[in-house]
Write a protein that holds these residues in place. Structure first.
Motif, PDB file in Angstrom:
ATOM      1  N   PRO A  13      -7.712  -2.998  -0.533  1.00 29.41           N
ATOM      2  CA  PRO A  13      -7.028  -1.717  -0.300  1.00 29.41           C
ATOM      3  C   PRO A  13      -7.592  -0.647  -1.218  1.00 29.41           C
ATOM      4  O   PRO A  13      -7.695  -0.854  -2.424  1.00 29.41           O
ATOM      5  CB  PRO A  13      -5.572  -2.012  -0.641  1.00 29.41           C
ATOM      6  N   GLN A  52       0.834  -1.203   0.000  1.00 30.79           N
ATOM      7  CA  GLN A  52       0.000   0.000   0.000  1.00 30.79           C
ATOM      8  C   GLN A  52       0.866   1.250   0.000  1.00 30.79           C
ATOM      9  O   GLN A  52       0.543   2.258  -0.628  1.00 30.79           O
ATOM     10  CB  GLN A  52      -0.929  -0.024   1.210  1.00 30.79           C
ATOM     11  N   ASN A  99      -9.063   2.069   4.653  1.00 30.13           N
ATOM     12  CA  ASN A  99      -9.087   0.636   4.946  1.00 30.13           C
ATOM     13  C   ASN A  99     -10.441   0.201   5.462  1.00 30.13           C
ATOM     14  O   ASN A  99     -10.612  -0.113   6.616  1.00 30.13           O
ATOM     15  CB  ASN A  99      -7.983   0.274   5.927  1.00 30.13           C
TER      16      ASN A  99
END
Lengths: 367, 377, 178, 212
Positions: free
Chosen positions: C51, C31, C46
């Motif tokens: 993601p 991420q 989140n």
């Protein structure tokens, strides 16, 4: 010994005599003979087409581990009868925007071309509707009329799929006819005649496929391929090309008009196989092996029309075998195959055949 | 072999171009796909697919059904990959709710999915033959497919729309005959693939019709998001079972079928190879599968999908299916987006068909192996 | 198509509704990598297992170009979600690489009454049909899209079925009684 | 005719033709008060119905899952060619019936009506599967599925199942055969298309082609 086969079929002679005794007018006798011949031929053609369609369906089924028609009569033998009656009694649609005259004429042209061609085939000694001294030339001319029917059907239908099919048909049939004629010519050089009867007679000492020094075998292969293409059978069925053109030139045809195309297709198959059997396999001549007189005698006992139909149906089976085995060629591949491979080969074959016939003579005269 | 004509557009005046409708009812559009083809003679100048003739609004329907009920809708997307669709949806729900799946169920899922893959490819193989004008392979393909259908039928009572894999495992355990029958099928089918090869692959006309026809380059395939055999036939080694492992796939030894050419022939041989690899996976799965054990996790009576975005991807017989799920703390999903493989695969089709013949439309579309309800949803 | 071509191509996309506050969570290396690529405008969100990176709708083309340049060559799907209560459409772009086993979602909001965003079909060809489908189902216009018209429904169809407030008065739609 | 005149249960036997309900008879003799509609016509009916019921050529029309089961029915194990069904025609002009195999959506429904109209009489329709019968799994909440194909074209035989098994399809086809055998050439009238409020969309390929 060979005289035996002539004794079995004096039907025509008997009919002529009977008519002459009762009518006393030679013209009338000829007319009645013609009518009887046409009637018999028409009946024969209908039955033949039905039988061929039935055979086709059964052959296909058994090649595909199925049973095929089973319920209509024993083993479904009346299946095609049911199909025919149904097709004859269905509504016959003429779509709105078609060229009505040509649209209705086209199936007739196809059917009549196939039907008339059949009258030149000698099924057995003297069983031949028309005897003509340039029979083979005539038959090739008449059978090429069929392509006009297909072209007309495609053009008049006012349907783009039909038009595509018709254009394909025009290109394909005219091209492949060349190879077919060239292949036949190679044999005609040896036979020295254009008369079907005489072509059969000339094979008394051996079939042309064996006797023509290999020219016969090549010519037979070329003819088989080219004639399959002429009948629009798989692998050359791009004219109908069901998965591409829905139904090709007969997309807009229903009921009896469609039935005529359907019948014409199967009669054409029979026709090309009959020509093939006559020219290459001795027509109604029984199979003879050299000096084996006893065996030849047994073969002579089999009536000639059995020989003829046996040969033709064996060839028809091969054509059906093609259909259920091969996929279809693409149109450009089809034309490439004809013009680049098949026709040059047929020309060479013809040339070699001519040289052999002029100088070589026959090697296997003793057969 | 290259495309027969490259810039026919420049050569032909417009009055020679004409348009034909292929479909929605056409024997080789595999259902009700409609394509408008612009032709010059037999050469394709352009092609526009029109979709939606079986658009059933499944995405809207999911908003009114619970997560478990939706499983039966996923069967009807790509009905030839019903097990894989069920699995992908079940994975989405399991991911959202944190449900664990019993090990025996995981193996059953793999076996069922691989059997489905084989059945789907068998059907494809038959239809491919039929599209090319040979009718017999069609029946041979169906003959062998019936054996797989029998296995499915004994496990869940259905032949096509199984609804067998469900959130939490599988709906019911298989019968005692399952393992023996599956092994018998594997033994039966191994030589049959060779028969397929002799009957169709070895045929010179098939090779002429497919080799070099409809080349989809790897970069275009990637750009269009093609997946499955279509992508792998363009030389991209991408298989979700390997590259994004799910279930128990990492435990099996198999290889991704890849062919670099990108033409119809490559797509053909990739699928045949996939059938072989699936047989390998099935054998290994049968060997490794626990003989006893639960096949379904007990689920709460109402499954509330927590707020957030969830996505699971699965490899079907045609490529990647992905379920994109938006939950908002209610039993019914707020939004489900189904990314189906055929939709993306077909989007590459108009580009690669230009310059080929009418007959090649059928060939190339057949090797793309589209299922129209999967496109239209 | 005429509908797509009607606005001038360089017309600025209307500003987005402010995004809801993302739930802070510790981003993992993957991420972080995406956040680096996307630059300062993106926020990690989140919620759920996928993601999600929220970006402003004006920057979507820029963001997608960056992603494509970073090797994210596989656009899995684009979809819209309708939030009539908050008066916004949410557009989700799920992206990954063919060589990677993790996917992520880029999210942007557009106003419901404007329903207009720039196309990314020139970045990923896969977006072409996906955007047409969104136009078909939600009525969201994609500026500069080469062929924006209905893909699944008839051209004569009234309304956009996947909008939450869609009511079909023409066809017989039967609501589930339970 | 004489056979029927001598029928003992017929009060009008031998008398002059009496006006009865057989108004739409094919032949004048059909107006005779005969119990079964006349000797000649029954024989013709038997023949035609035998031919028609044994030679049902379906249109290759399948939209979704049911199409696969329809293909299975045509394949080696189930083999509908045993009954004479195997000549699936791709063009409606040569077909006798439509097996509506699969979901019909509003977009397809108008096309299906065209297809039905293109089939020459006599023609029959078999609604195969839950979707064609009633909309099936897509009955509720779906905005694009027609709730049963009988809202679009007249249906002769309904076959439930999702999808029905091949055996069911063969059963349904045999039911259709039974139905055909009860029909009479003289009184058979074409089915009337049910009202369908949506216009046929004119298909203009040139306009719908993507010219970019």
């Amino acid at each position: 010994m060979n005289n035996f086969i002539y004794k079995t079929d004096s039907m025509v002679e008997w009919l002529t005599n009977w008519l002459q005794q009762h009518l006393h007018n030679p013209l009338l006798v000829e007319i009645v003979k013609m009518l009887v011949g046409a009637g018999v031929l028409a009946g024969f053609v209908s039955v033949l087409a039905m039988v061929l369609i039935y055979i086709e369906r059964k052959v296909a089924a058994h090649m595909q581990q199925r049973l095929g028609p089973m319920r209509v009569g024993p083993h479904g033998i009346f299946q095609t009868v049911a199909d025919s009656i149904k097709l004859l009694t269905k509504e016959c649609i003429t779509p709105q925007d078609v060229d009505r005259f040509v649209f209705n004429l086209a199936p007739l042209v196809c059917f009549v071309a196939a039907f008339v061609s059949l009258s030149f085939i000698p099924f057995a000694p003297r069983i031949q509707a028309v005897n003509f001294n340039v029979g083979i030339l005539f038959i090739l001319g008449i059978s090429s009329l069929g392509v006009f029917g297909i072209l007309a059907a495609g053009w008049a239908s006012n349907n783009k799929w039909s038009l595509l099919g018709a254009m394909r048909a025009g290109a394909q049939i005219i091209s492949y006819e060349l190879s077919a004629v060239l292949a036949l010519l190679a044999i005609l050089i040896f036979a020295g005649t254009l008369d079907f009867k005489e072509i059969v007679e000339s094979q008394r000492n051996g079939w042309w496929i064996w006797r023509a020094h290999g020219i016969g075998i090549v010519a037979f292969l070329i003819y088989t391929i080219a004639s399959t293409a002429e009948c629009n059978r798989t692998p050359f069925d791009i004219v109908e090309g069901e998965s591409e053109l829905t139904a090709g030139f007969h997309t807009e045809y229903s009921a009896i008009k469609f039935a005529m195309f359907f019948l014409a297709e199967f009669i054409n198959v029979f026709l090309v196989c009959a020509i093939s059997a006559t020219v290459f396999f001795g027509g109604w001549m029984p199979f003879h092996i050299g000096d084996m007189t006893a065996l030849n005698g047994i073969f002579d006992l089999v009536p000639p029309f059995v020989w003829f139909f046996g040969k033709v149906f064996a060839l028809v089976f091969v054509v059906m075998w093609f259909r259920w085995t091969f996929p279809r060629l693409r149109v450009d591949q089809l034309m490439r195959f004809e013009w680049k491979y098949l026709m040059p080969l047929a020309l060479i074959n013809l040339g070699v055949g001519a040289v052999l016939a002029a100088y070589g003579g026959f090697f296997f005269n003793k057969f | 072999m290259s495309a027969p004509t490259t810039d026919t557009k420049a050569k032909s005046p417009t009055y020679q171009d004409y348009f034909i409708n292929m479909g929605p009812q056409h024997p080789s559009t595999h259902g009700v796909l409609r394509m408008i083809v612009k032709l010059s003679g037999e050469t394709v100048l352009g092609l526009t697919p029109h979709l939606g003739y079986v658009h059933r609004g499944i995405e809207k329907m999911t908003e009114a059904q619970t997560a478990v009920q939706i499983t039966h809708l996923t069967d009807r997307l790509d009905y030839l990959s019903a097990h894989m669709n069920n699995w992908a949806w079940s994975m989405t729900v399991e991911q959202a709710l944190g449900i664990a799946v019993p090990e025996r169920a995981e193996y059953l899922r793999v076996i069922m999915s691989e059997l489905t893959r084989i059945a789907s490819h068998q059907l494809w193989w038959g239809v491919f033959g039929m599209d090319l004008g040979a009718f017999t392979p069609f029946l041979y393909g169906f003959r062998d497919r019936e054996m797989i259908n029998d296995i499915f039928e004994k496990s869940c009572g259905s032949r096509l729309t199984m609804n067998y894999i469900c959130p939490g495992g599988v709906t019911q355990d298989v019968t005692g005959e399952f393992e023996g029958e599956t092994r018998r099928f594997v033994e039966y089918f191994k030589p049959i693939i060779e028969e397929y090869e002799t009957l169709v692959s070895g045929n010179v006309i098939i090779q002429e019709r497919t080799k070099g026809v409809g080349i989809l380059p790897a970069d275009r395939a990637k750009a269009y998001g093609c997946t499955g055999p279509v992508l792998r036939a363009s030389g991209v080694d991408y298989d979700l079972r390997k590259n994004h492992p799910y279930g128990v796939y990492p435990r099996f030894d198999f290889r991704t079928a890849v062919s670099p050419e990108g033409d119809s022939w490559a797509r053909y041989i990739v699928r045949l190879e996939e059938m072989r690899q699936s047989l390998k996976i099935i054998t290994q799965a049968l060997d490794q599968m626990p003989k006893e054990g639960p096949v379904r996790t007990k689920l709460p009576p109402t499954l509330k999908i927590p707020k957030g975005r969830y996505m699971a991807r699965g490899e079907t017989a045609r490529g990647e299916i992905a379920f994109f799920l938006v939950g908002n703390d209610s039993p019914k999903p707020y939004r489900v987006k189904i990314r189906t493989p055929c939709f993306s695969n077909l989007s590459a089709f108009p580009e690669i068909i230009k310059g080929w013949r009418v007959a090649d439309i059928v060939t190339v579309l057949s090797t793309f192996d589209v299922v129209v309800p999967d496109i239209d949803r | 198509m005429s509908e797509a071509a009607s606005p001038p191509p360089n017309q600025p996309v209307p500003p987005a509704v402010p995004a809801p506050a993302p739930v802070p969570a510790a981003p993992d290396p993957f991420q972080l990598e995406i956040l680096n690529i996307l630059g300062p405008g993106a926020a990690l969100e989140n919620v759920g297992k996928l993601p999600t990176f929220r970006v402003a709708s004006e920057t979507i083309v820029e963001v997608c170009r960056k992603l494509q340049a970073a090797g994210f060559d596989y656009l899995i799907l684009i979809t819209a979600v309708d939030y009539p209560a908050e008066n916004r459409f949410e557009l989700n772009y799920v992206v990954t690489r063919f060589s990677q086993d993790r996917e992520f979602c880029v999210v942007t909001d557009i106003k419901r009454e404007v329903a207009r965003i720039e196309t990314v079909s020139d970045i990923w060809a896969a977006a072409d049909w996906q955007e047409r489908e969104i136009y078909d189902m939600y009525g969201i216009r994609f500026d500069r899209h080469p062929d924006l018209r209905r893909i699944l429904l008839d051209d004569t169809w009234q309304g956009y079925p996947l909008r939450k407030d869609y009511v079909d008065t023409v066809h017989d739609v039967i609501k589930r009684p339970y | 005719m004489a056979l029927d005149h001598a029928h003992p249960t017929d009060p009008a036997a031998g008398s002059a033709p009496a006006p009865t309900g057989h108004g739409e008879g094919l032949l004048p003799s059909h107006r005779l008060p005969m119990p079964d509609g006349g000797f000649l016509l029954t024989t013709l009916d038997t023949l035609l119905n035998w031919a028609r019921s044994n030679s049902l050529w379906p249109l290759t029309f399948g939209t979704s899952c049911c199409a696969i089961e329809m293909m299975s029915t045509g394949a080696s194990r189930h083999d509908w060619s045993r009954f004479g069904f195997e000549v699936a025609r791709a063009t409606p002009r040569q077909a006798d019936m439509i097996v509506v195999a699969g979901t019909i959506c509003f977009k397809m429904a108008t096309r299906l009506r065209i297809l039905y109209q293109q089939i020459p009489e006599p023609k029959w329709v078999l609604a195969m599967g839950a979707c064609a019968v009633s909309g099936g799994p897509f009955y509720y909440d779906s905005y694009s599925v027609v709730k049963g194909v009988d809202r679009v074209i007249p249906v002769d035989v309904y076959l439930p199942g999702c999808p029905p098994r091949p055996e069911s399809l063969i059963h349904a086809l045999m039911k259709l055969q039974e139905k055909i055998r009860t029909e009479s050439v003289a009184t058979r009238k074409p089915h009337v298309l049910p009202p369908f409020p949506f216009e046929h969309v004119v298909m203009d390929p040139e306009k719908e082609f993507d010219h970019r």
